[in-house]
Design a protein around this motif. Structure first.
Motif: not given
Length: 243
Positions: A113-115, A142-144, A166-167, A172-173
């Protein structure tokens, strides 16, 4: 140094978002620090004012709340004629110890919902103001850990970090980045995913080896791309990251 460039950063009252605001303000951008809690945003503005930055303002925006996003957009429209930079920085870690087989749907939903959904609906709402810029830029923080290529590589140093919700949210982002970039490929809008690295913020319980200042630099780099800059890609400070 001041100019007529404008920027909105979600989740900017602390951590990487705050440092990104500071660096963009130093470049002369008129920066709006988005925060879910207005009081926290005003406190961050006070801190920046003490450092000599007057081209910063607080904007209350909860990326999980459509009404809050709409209100933030309407407020911003009374203050600026266009938006040059949108940085979707707001994010949460959720419960990081859960395996996919036991992770609760509530936890997964909250993180997505947030990320993910938060970034998508903020982008959708602010496209109107971005469309009035001559060179609009969007950075999805984002993140690796969102890279399926790296997550599938046993040789990668963070391979054991299988933080399910989280990953998944960052993967998805990254997908959203590709989709938006394709939709606007024939326009001046450039949108990229950027990984600031394992940074010492409250999201990581200050366990990261990198400082927020270091993490912000790569975000600012892709927020200020020139006309020849890339779009629809994924980057960290060392260059392009595999999806």
């Amino acid at each position: 140094m001041k100019n007529d460039k404008t920027a909105l950063i979600t989740g900017a009252n602390k951590g990487i978002g705050f440092e990104t605001a500071k660096q963009l303000a130093a470049l002369g951008y008129n920066v709006f620090l988005g925060s879910r809690n207005k009081a926290n945003g005003l406190k961050a503005i006070e801190e920046l004012n003490k450092l000599g930055f007057t081209n910063v303002q607080a904007l209350e925006i909860d990326v999980t709340n459509k009404e809050s996003i709409q209100n933030a957009k309407e407020e911003l429209k009374t203050k600026i004629s266009h938006l040059d930079v949108l940085i979707n920085n707001a994010g949460i870690a959720g419960i990081i110890s859960n395996l996919p087989s036991v992770d609760s749907i509530d936890n997964i939903r909250n993180v997505l919902e947030t990320n993910f959904l938060g970034a998508v609906q903020v982008t959708q709402h602010f496209l109107e103001l971005l469309g009035k810029s001559n060179a609009p830029r969007i950075v999805n923080v984002s993140s690796e850990l969102g890279s399926l290529t790296l997550q599938s590589n046993p040789e990668w140093e963070f391979y054991p970090y299988k933080v399910f919700a989280y990953n998944t949210s960052k993967t998805a982002l990254n997908s959203a980045t590709v989709m938006f970039a394709h939709e606007f490929k024939d326009t001046a809008l450039k949108i990229n995913s950027v990984a600031p690295g394992y940074t010492a913020t409250d999201l990581t319980n200050f366990g990261g080896e990198r400082t927020p200042d270091m993490g912000a630099k790569v975000i600012v780099k892709y927020a200020t791309l020139d006309i020849n800059g890339p779009t629809g890609k994924f980057f960290n400070e060392n260059g392009e990251v595999a999806w």
